[in-house]
Design a protein around this motif. Structure first.
Motif, mmCIF file in Angstrom:
data_model
loop_
_atom_site.group_PDB
_atom_site.id
_atom_site.type_symbol
_atom_site.label_atom_id
_atom_site.label_comp_id
_atom_site.label_asym_id
_atom_site.label_seq_id
_atom_site.Cartn_x
_atom_site.Cartn_y
_atom_site.Cartn_z
ATOM 1 N N ALA A 326 38.705 48.435 29.830
ATOM 2 C CA ALA A 326 38.639 47.688 31.096
ATOM 3 C C ALA A 326 37.215 47.629 31.629
ATOM 4 O O ALA A 326 36.490 48.627 31.632
ATOM 5 N N ILE A 327 36.838 46.456 32.098
ATOM 6 C CA ILE A 327 35.546 46.296 32.777
ATOM 7 C C ILE A 327 35.819 45.783 34.192
ATOM 8 O O ILE A 327 35.769 46.534 35.143
ATOM 9 N N LYS A 328 36.143 44.517 34.316
ATOM 10 C CA LYS A 328 36.507 44.024 35.647
ATOM 11 C C LYS A 328 38.004 43.783 35.689
ATOM 12 O O LYS A 328 38.559 42.988 34.929
ATOM 13 N N VAL A 329 38.659 44.485 36.593
ATOM 14 C CA VAL A 329 40.098 44.351 36.804
ATOM 15 C C VAL A 329 40.308 43.580 38.106
ATOM 16 O O VAL A 329 39.806 43.978 39.158
ATOM 17 N N LEU A 330 41.059 42.474 38.012
ATOM 18 C CA LEU A 330 41.375 41.672 39.187
ATOM 19 C C LEU A 330 42.860 41.763 39.504
ATOM 20 O O LEU A 330 43.692 41.937 38.610
ATOM 21 N N TYR A 331 43.173 41.619 40.789
ATOM 22 C CA TYR A 331 44.555 41.428 41.225
ATOM 23 C C TYR A 331 44.699 39.972 41.668
ATOM 24 O O TYR A 331 43.833 39.444 42.399
ATOM 25 N N ALA A 332 45.769 39.343 41.239
ATOM 26 C CA ALA A 332 46.038 37.964 41.623
ATOM 27 C C ALA A 332 47.080 37.937 42.728
ATOM 28 O O ALA A 332 48.159 38.502 42.589
ATOM 29 N N PHE A 333 46.747 37.293 43.839
ATOM 30 C CA PHE A 333 47.652 37.224 44.994
ATOM 31 C C PHE A 333 48.248 35.822 45.154
ATOM 32 O O PHE A 333 47.691 34.847 44.737
#
Length: 333
Positions: A326-333
């Motif tokens: 993992a490098i950049k982990v995003l959450y999608a809303f």
């Protein structure tokens, strides 16, 4: 609305909370994507000196405008400058509000962007270029950190640079350096999975745990040393090495936030007449330049390794606190 909340050390939860009120001078945003930053990991660990539970995390996010804004219509894709400055101290009154004496941030000192909605000051909203997606727009904050570091260092086109650390900030700095004309960018990292990503992005890499970094860099430079060294790792072992690998009258840029005082070979710095530049966050102009870079450097998208749902709140933090790719982990809303 759904929100990812820091509730206790090593604990984040997805909860239903009230939609935020919108005070005068603020605008309501419908969030799209929010990223986990190193600062969020400090909060998660319970070591951040200001963040207090319960807190909605997130200062890297993209959104659409949900309520009336004085400049932009409802539905505009935007990002946010999350810095909150006092406006009255000497740095603020002399145009340096990013180093305000009482600097605060959305997602640290007030609720942030890891939620379906967030209310922010209207003048902190920055529209995304038409060809920048909401997903990529969530990267504007870390890229702005990189842009600020490179610009503050007064990096010269054609010079060679070393970047320690292949996390989000390190790779953003490396990509920014290349976009701004570096002749070569070398990335040094101990995590093999992150090194692989740096290699995929086209950078020369060395493993700090396996390679003789000093010797390898000496071969590359013909024993003359590196022009610019960017410390995006924040590990004491880096500071022990940077003064050795940099050239005479070279520049060392400290981008990482050190949690404890650490040693540095100052006599070597003196003998080489080195410049040491510290940088902190970014200016509004840096964010604008970051958004411009996103339109020109498609490789920034490759830094995003995971996109999760809010219900996967714990999983996202686990990815970044255990050995993974993992490098950049995003959450999608």
């Amino acid at each position: 609305m759904k929100a990812i909340i820091y509730t206790a050390p090593n604990t984040v939860e997805c909860k239903e909370v009230e939609k935020p009120q919108v005070p005068k001078g603020y605008v309501l945003l419908k969030n799209a994507y929010a990223g986990i930053c190193g600062t969020d990991l400090n909060i998660f660990a319970g070591t951040h000196p200001r963040a207090q539970a319960p807190l909605i995390l997130g200062h890297e996010f993209s959104a659409t405008i949900e309520s009336e804004h004085p400049k932009f219509p409802i539905g505009t894709n935007v990002t946010v400058n999350p810095l909150i400055s006092c406006g009255t101290c000497i740095p603020c009154s002399t145009g340096q509000s990013h180093v305000c004496d009482d600097l605060k941030l959305v997602g640290i000192d007030v609720d942030g962007g890891m939620a379906e909605y967030v209310a922010v000051e209207a003048d902190k909203v920055i529209p995304l270029p038409e060809d920048v997606s909401l997903k990529l727009g969530a990267l504007s904050e870390p890229i702005a950190v990189a842009v600020h570091a490179v610009r503050t260092a007064k990096f010269l086109v054609g010079d060679r640079a070393v970047v320690y650390g292949a996390g989000t900030i390190g790779l953003c700095v490396a990509l920014t350096l290349r976009a701004y004309g570096a002749s070569e960018v070398i990335v040094i990292e101990a995590n093999e999975l992150r090194l692989q990503k740096a290699q995929e992005l086209g950078f020369t890499t060395f493993n700090s745990m396996k390679d003789d970094v000093v010797q390898e860099l000496a071969k590359i430079t013909g024993n003359t040393g590196i022009d610019y060294v960017f410390d995006c790792a924040g590990h004491p072992s880096v500071l022990k090495q940077v003064t050795e690998i940099v050239k005479v009258q070279g520049t060392i840029v400290i981008v990482a936030a050190y949690k404890k005082p650490t040693e540095m070979n100052l006599i070597q710095g003196m003998f080489k007449e080195l410049s040491i530049q510290f940088v902190r966050v970014y200016t509004k102009r840096d964010i604008e330049l970051a958004l411009d870079l996103i339109t020109k450097v498609p490789q920034f998208a490759e830094i995003i390794t995971h996109v999760l749902s809010p219900e996967q709140a714990s999983e996202g933090f686990e990815l970044l606190t255990t050995p993974t790719n993992a490098i950049k982990v995003l959450y999608a809303f």
